[in-house]
Design an enzyme around this catalytic site. Structure first.
Site, PDB file in Angstrom:
ATOM      1  N   ASP A 438      85.838   4.876  66.394  1.00  0.00           N
ATOM      2  CA  ASP A 438      85.966   5.062  67.835  1.00  0.00           C
ATOM      3  C   ASP A 438      87.446   5.087  68.231  1.00  0.00           C
ATOM      4  OD1 ASP A 438      85.082   5.403  70.399  1.00  0.00           O
ATOM      5  OD2 ASP A 438      83.979   3.518  70.527  1.00  0.00           O
ATOM      6  N   GLU A 441      92.596   7.931  70.996  1.00  0.00           N
ATOM      7  CA  GLU A 441      93.188   8.856  71.967  1.00  0.00           C
ATOM      8  C   GLU A 441      94.335   8.211  72.746  1.00  0.00           C
ATOM      9  OE1 GLU A 441      88.746   9.141  71.624  1.00  0.00           O
ATOM     10  OE2 GLU A 441      90.049   7.648  72.572  1.00  0.00           O
ATOM     11  N   ASP A 504      81.619   9.622  75.832  1.00  0.00           N
ATOM     12  CA  ASP A 504      80.894   8.878  76.866  1.00  0.00           C
ATOM     13  C   ASP A 504      80.357   9.813  77.947  1.00  0.00           C
ATOM     14  OD1 ASP A 504      81.712   6.762  75.376  1.00  0.00           O
ATOM     15  OD2 ASP A 504      83.193   6.030  76.801  1.00  0.00           O
TER      16      ASP A 504
END
Length: 787
Positions: A438, A441, A504
């Site tokens: 995950d 970024e 998401d």
């Protein structure tokens, strides 16, 4: 970056100098070098000023033209470079005459006009692709006035946004687009699928699926005319797609250099094949990863009893489950990442993992990221040994945006990479065999790295190093073709480390459409496999949305049930004795299990060739004009068109390409090509249309006796020949789960007879065409079907 003020003027504070003349052209064995002046040089005195641009045209791979533009070439050698597969020994065909120079690479070429009136054009065979002429290639100098205005308009984030530096220099290129030409790609983009009219900036952000930000930015686009353009930069490249000059794609990069590649091919599938030859083919995920994944979800409460109740509940309801995923709280709160199980919730993690593998027949995935909380026992180790990204003063960079006081692992430090891999391998020893990588970024730009790389250009590149380290750890421990990530962030080359999911999304129909657009854009950018959070990540979907999303998810390459604040097991959506959510999930899970012989063959092709397994209609049917605008349906492999239903009315609206008669594989309903259709669908009737003149093989998979997608893909299978026309042929390859070829099938129709040949096999299966079924006995090599 838009600097134009209408057609004739530029914004105040921007000095734009255009390449106007190929003043000097020099050819070598493998390149054409041009000195481009900003005006027509009429006499020797005019050579005293600048700026000039030095432009080199070359090729390091067939059907790929490389263009390198430089103003000043004395910069620092501290820019991260994408890992490209370039053959420096490749020699294109180069010719020069009095009025032009030409470089030919395979069937793709560039033609540069010599002398006055700047003109550079690209072709594939005799077809013009794109090019630049008057006011195309340019250098832009930004004044302090313009820089101040820009900084006032754009908020300067302290850590993660693009830094608002003082005045800069930019190199800009503008390539012509034709009337009706459509542009796609740029990585995962949730905005409209056709990018014409948009401004696209390649800067990785954690922005969800409902904005113009995205987790996976790729400076590469493809055109409906059948070519691609790749800008070789990890910096923030700004693309104005028919939005600055409305007949051009404009791309602008800060600095003194710009490099891009024009990629040709006979169609968009070949363009993507050539692009992935340059940037890397997608690795092949293990066959089991194509089965159903179930997550604990994010902030839900769970322990071993909860996990087992989910797994047993799926088994009791005959819903085949392949992988169980533990999200963040497998580790203790505030200590992410410490790579240790929370013993309060999981007192015997080794025993749990063993029971999941041996008793439940499941594979196991756990969540990680590259952030180390100050509360983690690893923080002090990383600080002492220099394993973290640092501030400019040498202190450890820290922030509170995900974990309190978190640091970020510096993957430019080889020792930090080995340290990280070592902790992962301890998990592998315990029984974990998949990793969800995950984040990646929110990477700072006011910092410094171990190897001295430019931190701005490292922002996007960081995710490549992060996912590469984890993927390599999996390969080193389990072996080649045994590694699988569930990654959120990516950049160029990230396709080598599958699988990637869409991030998401909200639990509503609009987010389904956003997710599909993002996936199709990503798969238009060299990525072969794609997944998403079935049921939506944020909030809890109505049962209606959940059931439609289950169909969509299980008709994607990879299928994971995952959410944020609530569980995603189907029975929580069934009320008052209803079982429909469970029934729908079971239906599509079993269907995907039956399709494994076909899907696995297509996955192998994606790995070998580089064509995405999940692809937009325009990639598959580049010459069908109607397909240029379709973003609510897609091809899953070569032969199946999928139409997710994304509305409360249960209506599927779709177009059938004009190549014959398509067949719904569930209902048998026929659809003539070249037409639009509207169909009412219950939850079990998502349109899945088989392409004419194709073969789809269904395995002997039944949830009554199989709970895994790993089985014999040929024994007792049924190979169905769809819409085979007179004089046409169709073929298919069947592999076992280790990618060994079991047989190759070929069908040829002559009149009312279909001759089917195949490699000799020790397995028996069936072959069906237009309702007629024959047995292909073990040891035989041919059968005949009379219609």
């Amino acid at each position: 970056m838009k600097v134009a003020d209408g057609f004739w003027l530029n914004k105040k504070g921007y000095d734009v100098r255009y390449a106007s003349q190929a003043y000097q052209v020099t050819t070598t064995e493998n390149s054409i070098k041009v000195i481009a002046t900003p005006y027509t040089v009429m006499n020797r005195g005019m050579t005293l000023g600048g700026p000039n641009l030095e432009i080199t045209y070359s090729s390091t791979s067939e059907n790929i033209i490389k263009v390198h533009i430089v103003h000043y070439k004395g910069g620092l050698d501290n820019i991260p470079q994408f890992e490209l597969n370039e053959d420096t020994g490749y020699v294109p065909q180069i010719t020069q005459t009095e009025d032009k120079a030409e470089l030919v690479s395979g069937d793709t070429k560039v033609v540069i006009k010599i002398g006055d009136d700047w003109d550079v054009q690209f072709y594939h065979k005799d077809k013009h692709l794109t090019g630049g002429a008057w006011r195309s290639t340019s250098i832009i100098n930004e004044s302090q006035f313009a820089a101040n205005a820009r900084m006032e308009m754009q908020e300067d984030d302290e850590f993660f946004n693009y830094p608002q530096d003082p005045h800069r220099t930019y190199i800009r290129e503008q390539l012509k687009t034709d009337i009706g030409e459509c542009i796609y790609g740029f990585g995962e983009k949730f905005t409209p699928f056709v990018k014409n009219g948009q401004v696209v900036e390649t800067w990785n952000c954690d922005g969800g699926t409902c904005s113009d930000q995205s987790y996976k930015n790729i400076p590469f686009y493809i055109s409906s005319k059948g070519y691609g353009v790749f800008v070789n930069s990890s910096d923030k490249v700004s693309f104005e797609v028919n939005s600055d000059t409305v007949s051009k794609v404009t791309f602008t990069q800060p600095g003194e250099e710009l490099e891009y590649f024009v990629i040709g091919g006979n169609n968009l599938e070949e363009v993507l094949e050539n692009y992935t030859t340059l940037t890397g083919k997608p690795s092949l995920p293990p066959a089991y990863t194509f089965g159903l994944w179930l997550s604990t979800s994010f902030t839900t409460s769970y322990d071993e009893d909860t996990v087992m109740s989910f797994i047993d509940g799926m088994r009791d309801r005959k819903i085949p489950l392949q992988v169980f995923h533990f999200d963040c709280f497998w580790m203790k709160e505030y200590e992410w990442c410490n790579f240790e199980w929370d013993k309060d919730m999981f007192p015997d993690p080794e025993g749990l993992l063993k029971r999941l593998h041996e008793d439940k027949g499941l594979e196991v995935c756990v969540w990680i990221n590259s952030y180390i909380s100050q509360q983690s026992k690893l923080f002090d180790i990383g600080k002492e040994k220099g394993y973290f990204i640092k501030n400019l003063d040498g202190s450890v960079f820290q922030a509170d945006l995900w974990q309190p006081g978190m640091a970020i692992v510096d993957f430019t430090n080889p020792e930090a990479c080995d340290w990280f891999k070592g902790m992962l391998k301890e998990l592998f020893k315990m029984g974990v065999n998949n990793i969800k990588t995950d984040f990646g970024e929110r990477i700072p730009t006011k910092c410094k790295y171990y190897n001295g790389m430019d931190p701005i250009k490292m922002h996007n590149y960081y995710t490549y190093l992060y996912n590469k380290v984890v993927f390599e750890a999996l390969e080193e421990y389990f072996g080649k073709d045994k590694a699988c990530l569930f990654a959120r962030s990516a950049t160029v080359g990230g396709q080598k480390f599958p699988v990637h999911w869409g991030g998401d999304c909200y639990a509503e129909y609009s987010a389904m459409a956003e997710t599909l657009r993002g996936g199709l854009s990503l798969c238009s950018s060299g990525f072969g496999f794609f997944s998403h959070d079935m049921g939506g990540f944020e909030a809890t979907a109505p049962a209606d949305v959940y059931k439609r999303w289950c169909a969509f998810g299980l008709l994607s390459t990879h299928s994971r049930l995952h959410g944020s604040t609530s569980y995603r097991v189907p029975w929580v959506y069934d009320k008052d004795g209803d079982t429909e959510a469970c029934d729908v999930l079971r239906h599509y899970t079993v269907l995907k299990g039956r399709l494994m012989p076909y899907l696995w063959a297509q996955a192998n092709k994606t790995h070998q060739v580089g064509v995405p397994m999940m692809r937009s209609m325009v990639i598959a049917f580049t010459d069908d004009t109607a397909c240029k605008y379709l973003d609510q349906q897609y091809m899953l492999g070569d032969n199946l068109c999928i139409v997710p239903v994304m509305n409360e009315e249960g209506k599927a609206e779709f177009y059938v390409p004009d190549c014959g008669t398509w067949t719904d594989i569930q209902s048998g309903e026929k659809y003539e090509g070249g037409r639009y259709y509207t169909r009412q669908c219950d939850y079990f009737q998502t349109p899945i249309l088989a392409r004419p003149n194709s073969i789809v093989t269904y395995g002997n998979f039944d949830a009554e006796d199989k709970m895994t997608v790993l089985y014999d893909y040929l024994q007792d299978a049924e190979t169905v020949i769809y819409g085979l026309e007179d004089g046409k042929s169709a073929s298919a390859v069947i592999y076992d789960s280790e990618s060994n070829k079991l047989t190759q099938i070929k069908a040829v129709r002559n009149g009312n007879v279909i001759d089917v040949t195949y490699d000799a096999s020790d397995r028996s299966f069936k072959i069906t065409a237009e309702g007629k079924t024959v047995d292909a006995a073990a040891g035989s090599t041919s059968v005949q079907i009379t219609l």
